[in-house]
Design an enzyme around this catalytic site. Sequence first.
Site, PDB file in Angstrom:
ATOM      1  CE  LYS A  88     -16.682   6.263   2.746  1.00 52.33           C
ATOM      2  NZ  LYS A  88     -16.353   6.799   1.419  1.00 52.33           N
ATOM      3  N   GLY A 188       0.169  13.786  -8.557  1.00 48.83           N
ATOM      4  CA  GLY A 188      -0.365  12.429  -8.442  1.00 48.83           C
ATOM      5  C   GLY A 188      -0.914  11.983  -9.779  1.00 48.83           C
ATOM      6  N   GLY A 190      -1.873   8.859 -10.754  1.00 45.91           N
ATOM      7  CA  GLY A 190      -2.394   7.501 -10.612  1.00 45.91           C
ATOM      8  C   GLY A 190      -3.541   7.315 -11.577  1.00 45.91           C
ATOM      9  CG  ASN A 191      -6.514   4.018 -11.186  1.00 47.64           C
ATOM     10  OD1 ASN A 191      -6.370   3.472 -12.270  1.00 47.64           O
ATOM     11  ND2 ASN A 191      -6.470   3.393 -10.033  1.00 47.64           N
ATOM     12  CB  VAL A 192      -8.071  10.373 -10.924  1.00 46.23           C
ATOM     13  CG1 VAL A 192      -8.763  11.645 -11.403  1.00 46.23           C
ATOM     14  CG2 VAL A 192      -9.064   9.459 -10.234  1.00 46.23           C
TER      15      VAL A 192
HETATM   16  P1  NAD Z   1      -4.224   6.209  -7.182  1.00 41.90           P
HETATM   17  O1  NAD Z   1      -3.807   5.494  -5.962  1.00 41.90           O
HETATM   18  O2  NAD Z   1      -4.434   5.465  -8.445  1.00 41.90           O
HETATM   19  O3  NAD Z   1      -3.160   7.362  -7.514  1.00 41.90           O
HETATM   20  C1  NAD Z   1      -2.576   8.199  -6.573  1.00 41.90           C
HETATM   21  C2  NAD Z   1      -1.232   8.622  -7.120  1.00 41.90           C
HETATM   22  O4  NAD Z   1      -0.704   9.605  -6.241  1.00 41.90           O
HETATM   23  C3  NAD Z   1      -0.218   7.496  -7.208  1.00 41.90           C
HETATM   24  O5  NAD Z   1       0.419   7.513  -8.471  1.00 41.90           O
HETATM   25  C4  NAD Z   1       0.756   7.815  -6.062  1.00 41.90           C
HETATM   26  O6  NAD Z   1       2.082   7.384  -6.338  1.00 41.90           O
HETATM   27  C5  NAD Z   1       0.662   9.326  -5.999  1.00 41.90           C
HETATM   28  N1  NAD Z   1       1.067   9.916  -4.744  1.00 41.90           N
HETATM   29  C6  NAD Z   1       0.862   9.459  -3.483  1.00 41.90           C
HETATM   30  N2  NAD Z   1       1.393  10.319  -2.584  1.00 41.90           N
HETATM   31  C7  NAD Z   1       1.915  11.339  -3.294  1.00 41.90           C
HETATM   32  C8  NAD Z   1       2.597  12.528  -2.943  1.00 41.90           C
HETATM   33  N3  NAD Z   1       2.861  12.831  -1.683  1.00 41.90           N
HETATM   34  N4  NAD Z   1       2.979  13.356  -3.948  1.00 41.90           N
HETATM   35  C9  NAD Z   1       2.748  13.054  -5.238  1.00 41.90           C
HETATM   36  N5  NAD Z   1       2.132  11.939  -5.629  1.00 41.90           N
HETATM   37  C10 NAD Z   1       1.714  11.090  -4.662  1.00 41.90           C
HETATM   38  O7  NAD Z   1      -5.532   7.017  -6.767  1.00 41.90           O
HETATM   39  P2  NAD Z   1      -6.652   7.619  -7.739  1.00 41.90           P
HETATM   40  O8  NAD Z   1      -7.741   6.628  -7.889  1.00 41.90           O
HETATM   41  O9  NAD Z   1      -6.011   8.199  -8.954  1.00 41.90           O
HETATM   42  O10 NAD Z   1      -7.243   8.797  -6.840  1.00 41.90           O
HETATM   43  C11 NAD Z   1      -6.522  10.005  -6.660  1.00 41.90           C
HETATM   44  C12 NAD Z   1      -7.242  10.870  -5.646  1.00 41.90           C
HETATM   45  O11 NAD Z   1      -8.557  11.166  -6.100  1.00 41.90           O
HETATM   46  C13 NAD Z   1      -7.412  10.224  -4.264  1.00 41.90           C
HETATM   47  O12 NAD Z   1      -7.349  11.229  -3.285  1.00 41.90           O
HETATM   48  C14 NAD Z   1      -8.819   9.663  -4.330  1.00 41.90           C
HETATM   49  O13 NAD Z   1      -9.399   9.560  -3.042  1.00 41.90           O
HETATM   50  C15 NAD Z   1      -9.521  10.723  -5.149  1.00 41.90           C
HETATM   51  N6  NAD Z   1     -10.705  10.212  -5.858  1.00 41.90           N
HETATM   52  C16 NAD Z   1     -10.588   9.201  -6.753  1.00 41.90           C
HETATM   53  C17 NAD Z   1     -11.712   8.743  -7.434  1.00 41.90           C
HETATM   54  C18 NAD Z   1     -11.628   7.617  -8.455  1.00 41.90           C
HETATM   55  O14 NAD Z   1     -12.557   7.466  -9.247  1.00 41.90           O
HETATM   56  N7  NAD Z   1     -10.544   6.860  -8.497  1.00 41.90           N
HETATM   57  C19 NAD Z   1     -12.965   9.344  -7.195  1.00 41.90           C
HETATM   58  C20 NAD Z   1     -13.055  10.402  -6.283  1.00 41.90           C
HETATM   59  C21 NAD Z   1     -11.909  10.827  -5.624  1.00 41.90           C
END
Ligand code: NAD
Length: 362
Positions: A88, A188, A190-192
């Site tokens: 990292k 949450g 978001g993307n995932v």
């Molecule tokens: P993202 O930023 O696209 O989505 C996060 C979502 O969570 C957003 O819609 C945001 O509004 C919401 N959010 C933030 N605080 C909140 C709260 N207190 N209560 C409810 N909702 C809340 O992120 P992502 O890419 O979807 O990733 C989500 C999680 O998964 C993160 O913790 C990230 O580290 C982890 N992750 C993501 C990936 C990936 O491929 N994107 C891979 C491994 C781990």
Amino acid sequence: MSGNSSVVTSVLDQLSASGHKKVVFCNDPDTGLKAIIAIHDTTLGPALGGTRMFNYNSEAEALEDVLRLSKAMTYKAAITGLNLGGGKAVIIGDSRKIKTEALMRSYGRFIKNLNGEFITAEDMGTTTRDMEYIRMETEYVTGVPESIGGGGNPAPVTAKGVFLGIKACVKEAFGTDMLAGKSVVVQGIGNVGENLVELLRQENVEVYISDINEERLHEVARKYKAKPISADKIFTIGADIYAPCALGATLNDKTIKNMKFAIIAGSANNQLADEQVHGQLLLDKGILYAPDYLINAGGLINCYSELTGFGKKRTMQLTENIYEATREVIKLSKTENIPTNLAASRIAEKRISDIKKIKSSY
Ligand code: NAD
């Protein structure tokens, strides 16, 4: 003099304590670059890990973060069956204020000098554009845009892994991995989270969703016929499964106390507020926890595929291994009566030590 030498001793002591192989401090006054690259273990392959850019309060805090995060990457790659080590990097500073093309390219040259021992990707505070700048200086970077040969958005792959992790847990808790009729709270979207909601709804799961972004909450609810709920309902709604897909540390003394879920399986990193305490607490309460770093490994698998030139089909095949890997973790947790997070660490450590042994023969 004695002050300086004790600093050196304490940094090296920190590396020994966490089992790190190498740490590189990068300093370029011309561009303002101050970065630390930590290589934890390369038994299985080159150390891969994202580059985080953050305005740390001190260099000691940055070092602590990079050591912790790089070690976690070793475990993640090992348990996912990838031939990658753990690494990292952190760049110290406010990404909105000091990040420039020159700074990122200067950082890229430090990576170049490691000759492939470390490969990076995006993380908090860095973007695909930054990866493009690094790529101008070195080939040891993934997560560049799809248009120039990158692996594209990892979120659908991550969601698929989480979905399979949920299935593996459901098989254990309910005797079948059919999801129809089960209920899941996705925190949450978001993307995932959104991709996960889609997969769950395709199997007729009753899905509750919660997000601080109200507009998005209602849009996703409409699109997939999911039920929006407020944050204070997450732990009282009485669903079978909780999928944290927003922030870390949601599994803590306060939340676990009243939890009634059968399963916790989501994508958020570092879900257990305290690894030593809360994994055991969930076991004691009979809640099956799918270790976050195992079931959210889709993003890492996507990077690995980009490196090795695998196409989308192979990426998905590798992601499907998450189902069996989760089953294996649950099995060890049951036979040894240990929390699943500890079982996952043991499996990861065993793979590393087994491969170390075969590499020692001529
Ligand atoms: P993202 O930023 O696209 O989505 C996060 C979502 O969570 C957003 O819609 C945001 O509004 C919401 N959010 C933030 N605080 C909140 C709260 N207190 N209560 C409810 N909702 C809340 O992120 P992502 O890419 O979807 O990733 C989500 C999680 O998964 C993160 O913790 C990230 O580290 C982890 N992750 C993501 C990936 C990936 O491929 N994107 C891979 C491994 C781990």
